[in-house]
Design an enzyme around this catalytic site. Structure first.
Site, PDB file in Angstrom:
ATOM      1  N   SER A  64       0.832  -1.213   0.000  1.00  0.00           N
ATOM      2  CA  SER A  64       0.000   0.000   0.000  1.00  0.00           C
ATOM      3  C   SER A  64       0.862   1.257   0.000  1.00  0.00           C
ATOM      4  O   SER A  64       2.008   1.265   0.470  1.00  0.00           O
ATOM      5  CB  SER A  64      -0.908   0.027   1.224  1.00  0.00           C
ATOM      6  OG  SER A  64      -1.778  -1.078   1.218  1.00  0.00           O
TER       7      SER A  64
HETATM    8  N1  SAM Z   1      -1.134  -4.539   3.968  1.00  0.00           N
HETATM    9  C1  SAM Z   1      -0.356  -4.858   2.810  1.00  0.00           C
HETATM   10  C2  SAM Z   1       1.034  -4.308   2.849  1.00  0.00           C
HETATM   11  O1  SAM Z   1       1.376  -3.576   3.768  1.00  0.00           O
HETATM   12  O2  SAM Z   1       1.794  -4.665   1.943  1.00  0.00           O
HETATM   13  C3  SAM Z   1      -1.006  -4.447   1.524  1.00  0.00           C
HETATM   14  C4  SAM Z   1      -1.946  -5.442   1.110  1.00  0.00           C
HETATM   15  S1  SAM Z   1      -2.474  -5.526  -0.555  1.00  0.00           S
HETATM   16  C5  SAM Z   1      -3.042  -3.907  -0.904  1.00  0.00           C
HETATM   17  C6  SAM Z   1      -3.961  -6.469  -0.215  1.00  0.00           C
HETATM   18  C7  SAM Z   1      -3.702  -7.900   0.203  1.00  0.00           C
HETATM   19  O3  SAM Z   1      -4.945  -8.484   0.567  1.00  0.00           O
HETATM   20  C8  SAM Z   1      -3.129  -8.767  -0.915  1.00  0.00           C
HETATM   21  O4  SAM Z   1      -1.929  -9.340  -0.511  1.00  0.00           O
HETATM   22  C9  SAM Z   1      -4.219  -9.821  -1.119  1.00  0.00           C
HETATM   23  O5  SAM Z   1      -3.725 -11.093  -1.487  1.00  0.00           O
HETATM   24  C10 SAM Z   1      -4.897  -9.833   0.233  1.00  0.00           C
HETATM   25  N2  SAM Z   1      -6.266 -10.364   0.237  1.00  0.00           N
HETATM   26  C11 SAM Z   1      -7.259 -10.140  -0.651  1.00  0.00           C
HETATM   27  N3  SAM Z   1      -8.374 -10.785  -0.280  1.00  0.00           N
HETATM   28  C12 SAM Z   1      -8.069 -11.461   0.872  1.00  0.00           C
HETATM   29  C13 SAM Z   1      -8.802 -12.314   1.744  1.00  0.00           C
HETATM   30  N4  SAM Z   1     -10.077 -12.640   1.509  1.00  0.00           N
HETATM   31  N5  SAM Z   1      -8.188 -12.814   2.821  1.00  0.00           N
HETATM   32  C14 SAM Z   1      -6.894 -12.518   3.088  1.00  0.00           C
HETATM   33  N6  SAM Z   1      -6.147 -11.713   2.300  1.00  0.00           N
HETATM   34  C15 SAM Z   1      -6.731 -11.183   1.213  1.00  0.00           C
END
Ligand code: SAM
Length: 215
Positions: A64
């Site tokens: 992010s």
């Molecule tokens: N917080 C993260 C960082 O600091 O790098 C950024 C995360 S990225 C914008 C969103 C993440 O949510 C992705 O890695 C994706 O695989 C995960 N994601 C999406 N749907 C999900 C779910 N149902 N359960 C767990 N993780 C999920």
């Protein structure tokens, strides 16, 4: 892994930019000064780590934007020692910032190789973090209730399951949108067993939340 004076200088500059953009929670800013964001970047791209921008981390996911990390960390309004659930571990950067703020963290990620990579980077905090592989779109009931839940992917709706996993006084911060492309940040505070205070805040652009309660 190294963290040179040049990295630290760039990080301080980024934190000053975030403060100028309205981030005023000193616990958030000092945690972000401590966490070397370039460690959470794909190899060979660390020169982009101190720009205020999201960046691809593989598997069609992103780390992010620093402003977004700061904004969500500020909105959950947590204190040292409180219990937080993060949905979407991704690179592990947001998790590291929350851990530097002193929380007890549960973080769930859908994509196993991302979680494995984050686990290595989060080792220094191993006594206060539990990494979980799976679908977190309906939260993680096993460790509930939480003082805060932070969702770092864009959701189509707010699942009741998430609300039920908050303590009274706890906060859910979640980007919600009726398309996969853009979302409005929402903050829901649990006022009592059945009463929630809802705030609809600024516009953001997250990757989609997938799974049962996602897209
Ligand atoms: N917080 C993260 C960082 O600091 O790098 C950024 C995360 S990225 C914008 C969103 C993440 O949510 C992705 O890695 C994706 O695989 C995960 N994601 C999406 N749907 C999900 C779910 N149902 N359960 C767990 N993780 C999920």
């Amino acid at each position: 892994m190294i963290d040179t004076a040049v990295h630290q200088g760039r990080r301080h500059k980024l934190i000053r930019e975030l403060a100028a953009k309205g981030i005023d929670n000193s616990a958030v800013l000092s945690a972000m000064i401590k966490v070397p964001r370039h460690w959470f970047f794909p190899k060979d791209f660390e020169q982009y780590a101190y720009r205020d921008a999201a960046f691809p981390i593989g598997h069609e996911q992103t780390i992010s934007q620093p402003f977004t990390v700061a904004y969500q960390s500020q909105l959950i309004d947590i204190q040292k020692g409180e219990r937080v659930l993060e949905i979407g571990t991704g690179s592990g950067y947001q998790a590291a910032v929350l851990l530097e703020m002193g929380v007890e963290l549960y973080t769930i990620e859908y994509i196993k190789p991302l979680l494995q990579k984050a686990a290595v980077l989060l080792k220094p905090y191993k006594d206060r973090v539990r990494l979980i592989h799976g679908d977190g779109s309906n939260g993680v009931l096993k460790y509930a209730p939480y003082d805060a839940i932070i969702v770092t992917a864009g959701a189509p709706t707010i699942q009741n399951e998430l609300l039920k996993q908050l303590k009274i006084g706890g906060k859910l911060v979640i980007p919600v949108g009726n398309s996969r492309e853009t979302q409005k940040m929402h903050r829901l505070t649990r006022m009592s067993e059945n009463k929630f205070h809802r705030e609809v805040l600024g516009q953001f652009k997250f990757v989609p939340l997938v799974g049962e309660g996602g897209w």
